[in-house]
Design an enzyme around this catalytic site. Structure first.
Site, PDB file in Angstrom:
ATOM      1  N   ASP A  38      27.831 -51.022 -39.764  1.00 48.35           N
ATOM      2  CA  ASP A  38      29.122 -50.691 -39.163  1.00 48.35           C
ATOM      3  C   ASP A  38      29.129 -51.265 -37.758  1.00 48.35           C
ATOM      4  OD1 ASP A  38      31.421 -49.718 -38.102  1.00 48.35           O
ATOM      5  OD2 ASP A  38      31.061 -47.613 -38.605  1.00 48.35           O
ATOM      6  N   LYS A  57      38.077 -52.815 -33.462  1.00 54.43           N
ATOM      7  CA  LYS A  57      38.100 -52.933 -32.001  1.00 54.43           C
ATOM      8  C   LYS A  57      38.326 -54.378 -31.519  1.00 54.43           C
ATOM      9  CE  LYS A  57      36.219 -48.393 -31.465  1.00 54.43           C
ATOM     10  NZ  LYS A  57      35.243 -47.652 -32.219  1.00 54.43           N
ATOM     11  N   TYR A  70      28.880 -42.603 -35.887  1.00 59.15           N
ATOM     12  CA  TYR A  70      30.277 -42.313 -36.214  1.00 59.15           C
ATOM     13  C   TYR A  70      30.838 -43.475 -37.018  1.00 59.15           C
ATOM     14  CZ  TYR A  70      35.290 -41.362 -35.628  1.00 59.15           C
ATOM     15  OH  TYR A  70      36.628 -41.117 -35.850  1.00 59.15           O
TER      16      TYR A  70
HETATM   17  C1  LIG Z   1      35.559 -46.693 -33.443  1.00 60.49           C
HETATM   18  C2  LIG Z   1      34.636 -46.717 -34.603  1.00 60.49           C
HETATM   19  C3  LIG Z   1      35.080 -46.470 -35.909  1.00 60.49           C
HETATM   20  C4  LIG Z   1      36.484 -46.031 -36.214  1.00 60.49           C
HETATM   21  O1  LIG Z   1      37.426 -46.978 -35.853  1.00 60.49           O
HETATM   22  P1  LIG Z   1      38.955 -46.504 -35.615  1.00 60.49           P
HETATM   23  O2  LIG Z   1      39.667 -47.776 -35.342  1.00 60.49           O
HETATM   24  O3  LIG Z   1      38.904 -45.563 -34.463  1.00 60.49           O
HETATM   25  O4  LIG Z   1      39.390 -45.841 -36.859  1.00 60.49           O
HETATM   26  C5  LIG Z   1      34.193 -46.630 -36.941  1.00 60.49           C
HETATM   27  N1  LIG Z   1      32.924 -46.985 -36.722  1.00 60.49           N
HETATM   28  C6  LIG Z   1      32.439 -47.216 -35.480  1.00 60.49           C
HETATM   29  C7  LIG Z   1      31.024 -47.629 -35.291  1.00 60.49           C
HETATM   30  C8  LIG Z   1      33.282 -47.061 -34.382  1.00 60.49           C
HETATM   31  O5  LIG Z   1      32.792 -47.243 -33.152  1.00 60.49           O
END
Ligand SMILES: *Cc1c(COP(=O)(O)O)cnc(C)c1O
Length: 431
Positions: free
Chosen positions: A238, A266, A144
């Site tokens: 990511d 995060k 994701y």
């Molecule tokens: C949570 C997440 C996102 C998206 O971040 P948001 O702050 O929810 O937009 C993108 N990549 C990874 C790997 C994530 O865990």
């Protein structure tokens, strides 16, 4: 456990907010219950509006490495608030946080701050396309990367490696440049590169946390790096979730594979909305105003958010051993639960990276999304609901990662394992 106030609150919210939530996973759909409305957090605990207290293994889906209401972070935020909420002009706090981020990641020389992980990834991909002057991107099924159009893609049937939109509202034209490969399967990557000579970047969660916890094999990442180099393609890690969670200095430090661009989010905001993407100068200098690739944000680098992020990361910097302690605790937790399950004849697959933990009710090792999908969803739903009644708040989907914070004590871990023993026993005898 009485959760009447939450039930009533959810009814009302549903009339005004689609599904009653501002982000779908919060809705408890996959475990069949109704969400708990939170009144406040206290260290490792959540307190709901009925006054029930839970040990929180979600930690706002990752950001709260130091638990709820960490004193240092709270004070930093309150101090920043007194100077004003937003200026839309540079502040020292941005440079300070940038210095910290650069000091943690060997691959990052410059960084830009945004307000969410979605924004960070979306911008990183634009940058990779601008830098390489290519259009296609390659992602992995089950990873994701936020909810921007080009990344909401699922595997098509048959041999086609180009994906289809996974949501109405995303034109097929917008995803026709997105190729899909299978996680931990280098052959599927090679097939994509055979299909397209125009791949700007490969984006991967080096420690996947959005199909449950499924770390990439080291050899796989090394091969991926080699293929990217051979083809002039950029490699994006990511680490919105795994950054400062899976390890202290990024997945690059534990795999030996250096990415071209890293996306963060995060933990980097300490609970406030912050995302970031960074790379070596040569790449970052492509961004406007230095370069031609446009990217902007009214609240980007927000001073209150920067203060929270700075407080969190400097705490981590000063106490690097934290990561080891959390990893030991998380390991004890999943091993304890796995043993409890085994005693009742239930097989669990478990894994840990730093303060991230994952478990699947699955007979076989989980290496990719297809494996994860073969887990026992019914059993997970029963486990989730029974643990909640015992006062333990786990993510309400089996495709999520669990998190512990520095506020999660050894006693809480032992209590969780003991509760899981009762829960597995009850599940087994109820069947
Ligand atoms: C949570 C997440 C996102 C998206 O971040 P948001 O702050 O929810 O937009 C993108 N990549 C990874 C790997 C994530 O865990």
């Amino acid at each position: 456990m009485n959760r009447e106030a939450s039930k009533v609150a959810f009814e009302e919210a549903q009339n005004l907010i689609p599904g009653g939530v501002d982000s779908p996973v919060r809705a408890f759909k996959s475990v069949g219950g109704t969400p708990i409305f939170i009144a406040r957090g206290e260290g490792a605990y959540l307190v709901d509006i009925d006054g029930n207290r839970y040990v929180d293994f979600v930690q706002s889906w990752g950001p709260l490495l130091f638990g709820h209401r960490d004193e240092t972070i709270e004070k930093a935020v309150l101090d920043a608030v007194k100077n004003g909420l937003s200026f839309g002009a540079p502040t020292l706090a941005e440079t300070e946080l940038a210095k910290l981020v650069v000091s943690f990641f060997d691959s990052i020389e410059k960084v830009r701050f945004v307000s969410s992980g979605t924004e960070a990834v979306m911008s990183a991909i634009r940058l990779a396309r601008g830098f390489t002057n290519r259009d296609d991107i390659l992602k992995f099924t089950g990873c994701y990367h936020g909810h921007s159009d080009a990344l909401l893609v699922e595997a098509g049937s048959g041999a086609a490696t180009f994906g289809h939109p996974s949501s109405p509202g995303v034109p097929a034209d917008f995803t026709k440049h997105t190729l899909l490969a299978e996680y931990n399967n280098i052959q599927s990557v090679k097939e994509c590169f055979a299909d397209s000579k125009d791949i700007a970047c490969v984006i991967i969660e080096p420690i996947a946390g959005n199909m449950g916890l499924v770390p990439a094999d080291k050899e796989f990442l090394h091969e991926l790096r080699r293929i990217c180099d051979e083809n002039g393609t950029l490699l994006i890690f990511d680490e919105v979730m795994s950054g400062f969670r899976g390890s202290l200095h990024g997945a690059e430090s534990i795999t030996g594979v250096t990415p071209d661009i890293v996306t963060l989010g995060k933990v980097i905001g300490g609970g406030m909305p912050v995302g970031a993407f960074g790379a070596r100068k040569e790449i970052m200098n492509m961004l406007s105003p230095d370069g031609p690739v446009y990217q902007a944000g009214t609240l980007s680098g927000n001073p209150v958010a920067m203060a929270a992020g700075y407080a969190a990361l400097s705490k981590l910097k000063q106490n690097a051993r934290v990561m080891t302690v959390l990893q030991e605790r998380a390991t004890r937790l999943v091993h304890g639960m796995r043993n409890a399950a085994k005693e009742q004849g239930i097989t669990m697959q478990v894994d840990v990276r730093g303060s991230m933990f994952g478990f699947f009710f699955n007979e076989h090792e989980v290496k990719n999304f297809a494996d994860a999908c073969r887990s026992d969803t019914g059993l997970f739903a029963k486990f989730h609901s029974a643990m909640l009644d015992e006062g333990f708040y786990f993510a309400c989907s089996l495709y999520e990662t669990g998190f512990i914070s520095t506020a999660t004590t050894d006693e809480m871990i032992e209590a969780t394992i003991a509760a899981s023993e009762r829960v597995f026993k009850a599940i087994k005898s109820g069947q």
